[in-house]
Design a protein around this motif. Structure first.
Motif, PDB file in Angstrom:
ATOM      1  N   SER A  29       6.338  -8.176   9.548  1.00  0.00           N
ATOM      2  CA  SER A  29       5.804  -9.386   8.923  1.00  0.00           C
ATOM      3  C   SER A  29       6.598  -9.674   7.663  1.00  0.00           C
ATOM      4  O   SER A  29       7.028  -8.744   6.971  1.00  0.00           O
ATOM      5  CB  SER A  29       4.338  -9.195   8.552  1.00  0.00           C
ATOM      6  OG  SER A  29       4.229  -8.502   7.328  1.00  0.00           O
TER       7      SER A  29
ATOM      8  N   ASP B  28       5.144  -4.079   7.259  1.00  0.00           N
ATOM      9  CA  ASP B  28       4.441  -5.172   6.595  1.00  0.00           C
ATOM     10  C   ASP B  28       5.212  -5.558   5.337  1.00  0.00           C
ATOM     11  O   ASP B  28       5.227  -4.794   4.368  1.00  0.00           O
ATOM     12  CB  ASP B  28       3.008  -4.729   6.255  1.00  0.00           C
ATOM     13  CG  ASP B  28       2.136  -5.906   5.838  1.00  0.00           C
ATOM     14  OD1 ASP B  28       2.628  -7.049   5.833  1.00  0.00           O
ATOM     15  OD2 ASP B  28       0.957  -5.673   5.514  1.00  0.00           O
ATOM     16  N   GLU B  29       5.854  -6.688   5.345  1.00  0.00           N
ATOM     17  CA  GLU B  29       6.623  -7.178   4.185  1.00  0.00           C
ATOM     18  C   GLU B  29       7.550  -6.095   3.625  1.00  0.00           C
ATOM     19  O   GLU B  29       7.466  -5.764   2.441  1.00  0.00           O
ATOM     20  CB  GLU B  29       5.668  -7.639   3.073  1.00  0.00           C
ATOM     21  CG  GLU B  29       4.808  -8.827   3.443  1.00  0.00           C
ATOM     22  CD  GLU B  29       5.498 -10.162   3.220  1.00  0.00           C
ATOM     23  OE1 GLU B  29       6.688 -10.164   2.797  1.00  0.00           O
ATOM     24  OE2 GLU B  29       4.886 -11.194   3.491  1.00  0.00           O
TER      25      GLU B  29
ATOM     26  N   ASN C 150       1.996 -15.818   1.857  1.00  0.00           N
ATOM     27  CA  ASN C 150       1.048 -14.822   1.374  1.00  0.00           C
ATOM     28  C   ASN C 150      -0.358 -15.301   1.704  1.00  0.00           C
ATOM     29  O   ASN C 150      -0.685 -16.462   1.476  1.00  0.00           O
ATOM     30  CB  ASN C 150       1.197 -14.638  -0.143  1.00  0.00           C
ATOM     31  CG  ASN C 150       2.521 -13.972  -0.486  1.00  0.00           C
ATOM     32  OD1 ASN C 150       3.023 -13.148   0.271  1.00  0.00           O
ATOM     33  ND2 ASN C 150       3.098 -14.348  -1.610  1.00  0.00           N
TER      34      ASN C 150
ATOM     35  N   TYR D 223       3.950   3.016  10.624  1.00  0.00           N
ATOM     36  CA  TYR D 223       3.519   1.839   9.896  1.00  0.00           C
ATOM     37  C   TYR D 223       3.968   1.966   8.448  1.00  0.00           C
ATOM     38  O   TYR D 223       3.759   2.998   7.816  1.00  0.00           O
ATOM     39  CB  TYR D 223       1.993   1.747   9.984  1.00  0.00           C
ATOM     40  CG  TYR D 223       1.318   0.758   9.075  1.00  0.00           C
ATOM     41  CD1 TYR D 223       1.641  -0.598   9.124  1.00  0.00           C
ATOM     42  CD2 TYR D 223       0.318   1.163   8.188  1.00  0.00           C
ATOM     43  CE1 TYR D 223       0.977  -1.509   8.306  1.00  0.00           C
ATOM     44  CE2 TYR D 223      -0.352   0.251   7.367  1.00  0.00           C
ATOM     45  CZ  TYR D 223      -0.012  -1.077   7.427  1.00  0.00           C
ATOM     46  OH  TYR D 223      -0.662  -1.980   6.625  1.00  0.00           O
TER      47      TYR D 223
ATOM     48  N   MET E 156      -1.988  -6.834  11.278  1.00  0.00           N
ATOM     49  CA  MET E 156      -1.400  -5.503  11.430  1.00  0.00           C
ATOM     50  C   MET E 156      -2.450  -4.409  11.291  1.00  0.00           C
ATOM     51  O   MET E 156      -2.421  -3.409  12.019  1.00  0.00           O
ATOM     52  CB  MET E 156      -0.286  -5.318  10.401  1.00  0.00           C
ATOM     53  CG  MET E 156       0.913  -6.181  10.755  1.00  0.00           C
ATOM     54  SD  MET E 156       2.315  -5.825   9.709  1.00  0.00           S
ATOM     55  CE  MET E 156       3.639  -6.440  10.766  1.00  0.00           C
ATOM     56  N   LYS E 157      -3.386  -4.607  10.374  1.00  0.00           N
ATOM     57  CA  LYS E 157      -4.420  -3.576  10.176  1.00  0.00           C
ATOM     58  C   LYS E 157      -5.309  -3.449  11.408  1.00  0.00           C
ATOM     59  O   LYS E 157      -5.837  -2.370  11.682  1.00  0.00           O
ATOM     60  CB  LYS E 157      -5.245  -3.884   8.926  1.00  0.00           C
ATOM     61  CG  LYS E 157      -4.461  -3.555   7.656  1.00  0.00           C
ATOM     62  CD  LYS E 157      -5.293  -3.694   6.406  1.00  0.00           C
ATOM     63  CE  LYS E 157      -4.530  -3.118   5.216  1.00  0.00           C
ATOM     64  NZ  LYS E 157      -5.185  -3.457   3.939  1.00  0.00           N
TER      65      LYS E 157
ATOM     66  N   PRO F  65       3.209   0.055   5.102  1.00  0.00           N
ATOM     67  CA  PRO F  65       2.413  -1.014   4.484  1.00  0.00           C
ATOM     68  C   PRO F  65       3.188  -1.712   3.367  1.00  0.00           C
ATOM     69  O   PRO F  65       4.270  -1.265   2.996  1.00  0.00           O
ATOM     70  CB  PRO F  65       1.203  -0.265   3.915  1.00  0.00           C
ATOM     71  CG  PRO F  65       1.663   1.121   3.704  1.00  0.00           C
ATOM     72  CD  PRO F  65       2.752   1.389   4.706  1.00  0.00           C
ATOM     73  N   ASP F  66       2.606  -2.796   2.869  1.00  0.00           N
ATOM     74  CA  ASP F  66       3.361  -3.592   1.890  1.00  0.00           C
ATOM     75  C   ASP F  66       3.535  -2.878   0.550  1.00  0.00           C
ATOM     76  O   ASP F  66       4.476  -3.150  -0.174  1.00  0.00           O
ATOM     77  CB  ASP F  66       2.775  -5.002   1.726  1.00  0.00           C
ATOM     78  CG  ASP F  66       1.292  -4.953   1.400  1.00  0.00           C
ATOM     79  OD1 ASP F  66       0.697  -3.857   1.479  1.00  0.00           O
ATOM     80  OD2 ASP F  66       0.729  -6.009   1.081  1.00  0.00           O
TER      81      ASP F  66
ATOM     82  N   LYS G 284      -1.201 -12.043   7.953  1.00  0.00           N
ATOM     83  CA  LYS G 284      -0.251 -11.094   8.539  1.00  0.00           C
ATOM     84  C   LYS G 284      -0.756  -9.651   8.417  1.00  0.00           C
ATOM     85  O   LYS G 284      -0.772  -8.906   9.388  1.00  0.00           O
ATOM     86  CB  LYS G 284       1.128 -11.205   7.852  1.00  0.00           C
ATOM     87  CG  LYS G 284       1.700 -12.611   7.839  1.00  0.00           C
ATOM     88  CD  LYS G 284       3.122 -12.626   7.280  1.00  0.00           C
ATOM     89  CE  LYS G 284       3.268 -12.218   5.827  1.00  0.00           C
ATOM     90  NZ  LYS G 284       2.694 -13.173   4.854  1.00  0.00           N
ATOM     91  N   THR G 285      -1.142  -9.285   7.195  1.00  0.00           N
ATOM     92  CA  THR G 285      -1.570  -7.904   6.958  1.00  0.00           C
ATOM     93  C   THR G 285      -2.849  -7.600   7.726  1.00  0.00           C
ATOM     94  O   THR G 285      -2.995  -6.520   8.319  1.00  0.00           O
ATOM     95  CB  THR G 285      -1.764  -7.666   5.444  1.00  0.00           C
ATOM     96  OG1 THR G 285      -0.508  -7.888   4.805  1.00  0.00           O
ATOM     97  CG2 THR G 285      -2.232  -6.252   5.153  1.00  0.00           C
ATOM     98  N   THR G 286      -3.771  -8.556   7.767  1.00  0.00           N
ATOM     99  CA  THR G 286      -5.022  -8.372   8.525  1.00  0.00           C
ATOM    100  C   THR G 286      -4.710  -8.104   9.996  1.00  0.00           C
ATOM    101  O   THR G 286      -5.277  -7.194  10.610  1.00  0.00           O
ATOM    102  CB  THR G 286      -5.899  -9.635   8.389  1.00  0.00           C
ATOM    103  OG1 THR G 286      -6.149  -9.864   7.010  1.00  0.00           O
ATOM    104  CG2 THR G 286      -7.211  -9.459   9.131  1.00  0.00           C
TER     105      THR G 286
END
Lengths: 305, 144
Positions: free
Chosen positions: A197, A162-163, A46, A88, A54-55, A90-91, A50-52
């Motif tokens: 991710s 994402d996750e 965490n 996409y 993907m964004k 998102p988490d 990863k999220t950054t």
């Protein structure tokens, strides 16, 4: 930036990507290429970035430095074309609470050029989702299932997840990611690309073709999954008595406990095996690390894999 | 799900690429008669789900098996085990086998298994696989 073959651009091409939130750098000079048809894992704890990352692919964030391309297109300049080519998840997902599952799917389908009704029906059945259920009455797991169904029904050439399994019941999540990716790749597999991710790596063990491990926004390791499992091995030896000296050459990690020696190697298993064999052990065995163990030993080299 | 998918088991800790594990297990099943010529292999998606692997892995295994002449793909019908006649010339087949035998000999040396015992083991294993094949053959005949 140029792909190797301009006629078939990479599904994702990331070159020297950096992104900063204020003073803190979330991603630092990341490079990564995802070939169409592959299932690519982005592994990290965490907050690893990863999220950054993907964004930046979705133009939800603009890179501070470097470039990203999706099928050769710049998400900042060709945002609509990029968003048409991918789905996409998102988490954390949210739907309009007053819509039913059926209405939610119809609403989302209205934004898409195509929508595969047979995949939709198949997955609603397999997940036992009731089309008449209101979205606000769905559990977190059911919301994720609905989000994944709505991501694969348009059959985009790229799926960005994402996750997708975090926060889900550990018994169901493994089977369900398998079901979703299996359904997505069933038709036209050469053009169905997954970029996922996760920090829950064991669920993706057999699904991942290739992966990058990032930590503090930096790449630590990028490998083909089979190649990784053949490079990272755990060698265990037991000797008749505690060995006095042990020269193992290059080892990723060595742990000794009395007569037992455990070595984790990265790529030179046969050399280390030869050195151990020369000391005439009573037993000598070797096994590959799983992707999760490779992740742990890469992110925390001191920890036991 | 066909019965054949139960023949396969994936071990991520073996260090052998996953697709090769599938290749070797199909070849072993064909050699032991557990799968016979003309029998259909499981289709890709259910087998991938059963083994919890990517469909690319199964597709790669089937492509490899086809290039080795172990199976054939009939468009629209699926993949089937072929009658046992390797498309390779005899000296090529011998050479491929010699590589495998050499590896086993090297392994025997390191495990301190002397030559006579090694040869006995080879005979024993040939017997075991032959026995399996005969058992599978008679099963098939009873079913017919």
């Amino acid at each position: 930036m140029s792909a190797n073959n301009p006629s078939t651009p990479a599904a994702i091409e990331i070159r020297g990507l950096s992104y900063s939130y204020g003073r803190g750098e979330a991603v630092h000079e990341l490079n990564l290429t995802v070939t169409p048809g592959r299932c690519y894992g982005l592994f990290g704890r965490n907050g690893a970035g990863k999220t950054t990352t993907m964004k930046c692919l979705l133009n939800l964030l603009r890179p501070s430095k470097g470039e990203v391309r999706v099928f050769g297109l710049d998400p900042a300049k060709q945002e609509v074309a990029v968003k048409k080519s991918l789905a996409y998840v998102p988490d954390s997902v949210a739907f309009y609470p007053w819509m039913t599952v059926r209405e939610t799917l119809d609403y989302l389908a209205s934004f898409r050029d195509r929508w595969n009704r047979s995949i939709e029906g198949d997955l609603l059945d397999r997940f036992r989702l009731d089309p008449k259920q209101k979205a606000n009455a769905l559990s977190k797991g059911q919301r994720t299932q609905l989000a994944l169904i709505s991501a694969i029904c348009p059959e985009p050439p790229l799926l960005v997840l994402d996750e997708p399994t975090s926060g889900l019941d550990p018994i169901v999540r493994r089977e369900f990611i398998q079901t979703v990716i299996g359904a997505y790749q069933d038709a036209d597999p050469g053009k169905r690309t997954v970029f996922v991710s996760t920090h829950l790596i064991s669920e993706f063990e057999g699904l991942i073709d290739e992966f990058t491990i990032i930590d503090n926004g930096r790449e630590l390791l990028a490998l083909d999954a089979d190649a990784a499992r053949s490079r990272y091995q755990r060698i265990s030896a037991r000797f008749a008595s505690e060995p006095a000296t042990l020269d193992l050459g290059v080892a990723h990690m060595v742990r000794r406990s009395g007569r037992d020696v455990e070595v984790v190697v990265n790529g030179n298993a046969s050399d280390v095996m030869g050195r151990l064999r020369a000391l005439a052990p009573e037993t000598l065995t070797t096994e590959s690390l799983t992707l999760e163990e490779i992740f742990v030993t890469t992110v925390q080299p001191g920890a036991a894999a | 799900m066909t019965d054949a998918s139960m023949l396969f088991q994936i071990n991520f800790k073996s260090g052998k690429p996953v697709y090769l594990q599938v290749v070797d297990q199909v070849k072993a099943a064909a050699a032991s008669g557990a799968m016979h010529a003309g029998e259909a292999l499981p289709s890709i998606r259910p087998l991938a789900e059963e083994l919890r692997v990517n469909r690319n892995t199964i597709a790669k295994a089937y492509t490899e098996l086809e290039s080795q002449g172990v199976i054939e793909t009939l468009p629209g019908k699926g993949c089937f085990v072929r009658p046992n006649n390797s498309p390779l010339k005899k000296d090529v087949r011998r050479k491929l086998l010699i590589e495998e035998i050499d590896q086993a000999i090297v392994q025997a040396h390191h495990l301190q298994v002397p030559a006579p015992e090694f040869l006995d083991l080879v005979r024993e294993r040939l017997g075991v696989i032959d026995e399996k094949r005969r058992a599978n053959d008679s099963k098939t005949k009873v079913e017919l």
